[in-house]
Scaffold this active site. Structure first.
Site, PDB file in Angstrom:
ATOM      1  N   ARG A 170       1.962   4.088  -3.513  1.00 33.00           N
ATOM      2  CA  ARG A 170       3.412   5.884  -2.984  1.00 33.00           C
ATOM      3  C   ARG A 170       4.785   4.944  -2.822  1.00 33.00           C
ATOM      4  O   ARG A 170       5.810   5.593  -2.882  1.00 33.00           O
ATOM      5  CB  ARG A 170       2.989   6.174  -1.969  1.00 33.00           C
ATOM      6  N   TYR A 346      -3.667  12.870   1.001  1.00 33.83           N
ATOM      7  CA  TYR A 346      -3.023  11.557   1.594  1.00 33.83           C
ATOM      8  C   TYR A 346      -1.157  12.400   0.925  1.00 33.83           C
ATOM      9  O   TYR A 346      -0.891  12.104  -0.386  1.00 33.83           O
ATOM     10  CB  TYR A 346      -2.510  10.215   0.937  1.00 33.83           C
TER      11      TYR A 346
HETATM   12  N1  UDP Z   1       3.945  -0.101   3.604  1.00 39.14           N
HETATM   13  C1  UDP Z   1       4.127  -1.658   3.901  1.00 39.14           C
HETATM   14  N2  UDP Z   1       5.366  -1.797   4.099  1.00 39.14           N
HETATM   15  C2  UDP Z   1       5.965  -1.080   5.062  1.00 39.14           C
HETATM   16  C3  UDP Z   1       6.191   0.406   4.750  1.00 39.14           C
HETATM   17  C4  UDP Z   1       5.014   0.664   4.182  1.00 39.14           C
HETATM   18  O1  UDP Z   1       3.070  -2.075   3.480  1.00 39.14           O
HETATM   19  O2  UDP Z   1       7.068  -1.471   5.908  1.00 39.14           O
HETATM   20  C5  UDP Z   1       3.126   0.141   3.108  1.00 39.14           C
HETATM   21  C6  UDP Z   1       1.270   0.121   3.748  1.00 39.14           C
HETATM   22  O3  UDP Z   1       0.289   0.310   3.481  1.00 39.14           O
HETATM   23  C7  UDP Z   1       1.524   2.238   4.403  1.00 39.14           C
HETATM   24  C8  UDP Z   1       1.823   3.029   2.106  1.00 39.14           C
HETATM   25  O4  UDP Z   1       2.743   1.415   2.142  1.00 39.14           O
HETATM   26  O5  UDP Z   1       0.893   2.710   4.754  1.00 39.14           O
HETATM   27  C9  UDP Z   1       2.719   3.995   2.019  1.00 39.14           C
HETATM   28  O6  UDP Z   1       3.964   4.116   3.119  1.00 39.14           O
HETATM   29  P1  UDP Z   1       4.511   5.012   3.206  1.00 39.14           P
HETATM   30  O7  UDP Z   1       5.884   4.771   3.726  1.00 39.14           O
HETATM   31  O8  UDP Z   1       4.514   6.569   1.828  1.00 39.14           O
HETATM   32  O9  UDP Z   1       3.467   5.817   4.095  1.00 39.14           O
HETATM   33  P2  UDP Z   1       4.142   7.481   5.315  1.00 39.14           P
HETATM   34  O10 UDP Z   1       5.400   7.272   5.414  1.00 39.14           O
HETATM   35  O11 UDP Z   1       3.160   7.874   4.373  1.00 39.14           O
HETATM   36  O12 UDP Z   1       3.656   6.790   7.071  1.00 39.14           O
END
Ligand code: UDP
Length: 363
Positions: A170, A346
């Site tokens: 993502r 998701y």
């Molecule tokens: N992620 C990470 N470190 C960060 C931000 C995100 O490892 O600082 C990983 C984590 O596994 C997360 C995924 O990237 O579930 C997707 O992040 P996103 O920001 O898209 O998540 P959301 O905003 O949907 O919670």
């Protein structure tokens, strides 16, 4: 009798309702929560729109989705540029030349690529089979250890080697000095907050809050020709094959006597020592100038009865269980299942809107 009963007033339900209403269909939307809008709902507190169910930034590359939402509300110029803190050090996200420079001192894309390639070779991964292997392949071992591993394990409550690779895909990986978290053509937050978008989608449509479909299912099922169900699909089927797993999040929110606490809407805390995953400073989504600020610390946990289900856990075990429920759903032409919970997916907001438009177009 209504043409459609729409169970759940989140983005899928209310986009579907808007389209159906505009085609002359009668719709009743119900929601068990005291408000409409699902997880995009914002509670206005002291002049600040608080993203009650976590930060929402609208982004899309789909022009018809963008035209649709922009015809309903105006969007501001907010661009998501979160930063990550790991043991007192600060890094830019998503993974880009600023991150690589802060970590390794590299100054050119060629140097950064060489560093990642070296770490990927050392790990000996050719075909990534899970999130850990995918992350190491994309950004190398150092970034995986510092910015991904502990954060992901906090957020998902599972080891990175047990999580699907797509979750980390993502995030963009860029060899430019560009901190924009998304690659999409269009991005922003509705001027005046997300409730304006909800109100515009629901304008002229009957919506009953504090109304739980499962409390009087036969009654609600008798109210309409067709049903759009956006709740948990396993609950719809009385959990007959077992329960799907979800992650839940909870927020500790406080008002601070400062006009600017962290200088950014989102700061991720990527180390396991810090119990929350991130701090959200809500005013920055709308460039707020209030003399005070509101922040929320976000904590992640396994979903249990009574909590809100936020994220489907799309590992193999749960996906296999979902497919069994999906089989039942396909044999039910009167019901349309849509959104994060009913499709166990998701989803980003734009994809939910796209899917609701398609679901409506297909009938
Ligand atoms: N992620 C990470 N470190 C960060 C931000 C995100 O490892 O600082 C990983 C984590 O596994 C997360 C995924 O990237 O579930 C997707 O992040 P996103 O920001 O898209 O998540 P959301 O905003 O949907 O919670």
């Amino acid at each position: 009798m209504y043409d459609y009963l729409i169970v759940g007033s989140g983005l899928f339900g209310i986009t579907f309702a808007r389209q159906a209403h505009d085609c002359g269909k009668s719709c009743l939307v119900i929601d068990k929560r005291p408000h409409s809008g699902g997880n995009i709902y914002c509670r206005e507190t002291e002049g600040i729109n608080v993203h009650t169910y976590g930060p929402h930034i609208f982004h899309t590359s789909n022009r018809s989705v963008w035209d649709f939402v922009s015809s309903l509300v105006e969007f501001n110029r907010y661009t998501n540029q979160p930063v990550a803190v790991y043991k007192g050090r600060l890094f830019n996200l998503p993974f880009n030349m600023n991150t690589f420079h802060a970590l390794w001192g590299v100054k050119t894309p060629a140097e950064a690529r060489a560093k990642i390639e070296e770490q990927r070779r050392e790990a000996g991964i050719t075909e990534p089979r899970n999130l850990e292997e995918q992350a190491v392949c994309l950004v190398g071992r150092d970034i995986y250890e510092i910015l991904i591993k502990e954060y992901t394990e906090k957020q998902w409550g599972r080891k990175c080697c047990e999580l699907p690779a797509f979750i980390i895909r993502r995030l963009p990986v860029r060899f430019t000095f560009d901190n924009n978290y998304f690659n999409d053509l269009f991005q922003g937050v509705p001027t005046g907050g997300y409730n304006r978008l909800t109100d515009a989608l629901l304008s002229g449509i009957e919506c009953r809050c504090n109304t739980d479909f499962f409390e009087n299912r036969p009654y609600f099922e008798g109210l309409a020709e067709r049903i759009v169900f956006t709740g948990k699909i396993d609950e719809y089927y009385g959990y007959r094959f077992g329960r799907l797993e979800y992650r839940s999040v909870r927020f500790e929110t406080e008002t601070l006597d400062t006009d600017n606490y962290q200088g950014n809407a989102i700061v991720n805390y990527t180390s396991a020592e810090v119990p929350y995953t991130r701090i959200i400073e809500h005013k920055h989504f709308e460039f707020g100038t209030q003399p005070h600020s509101i922040i929320s610390r976000e904590y992640s946990s396994e979903w249990a009865e009574g909590a809100e289900a936020f994220y489907p856990v799309n590992d193999e075990k749960n996906n296999a269980l979902y497919r069994r429920y999906r089989e039942l759903a396909l044999r039910e032409p009167r019901v349309i299942f849509g959104g994060r919970l009913a499709e166990y997916k998701y989803y980003d907001m734009d994809k939910v809107i796209e899917s609701a438009m398609q679901a409506h177009g297909a009938i």
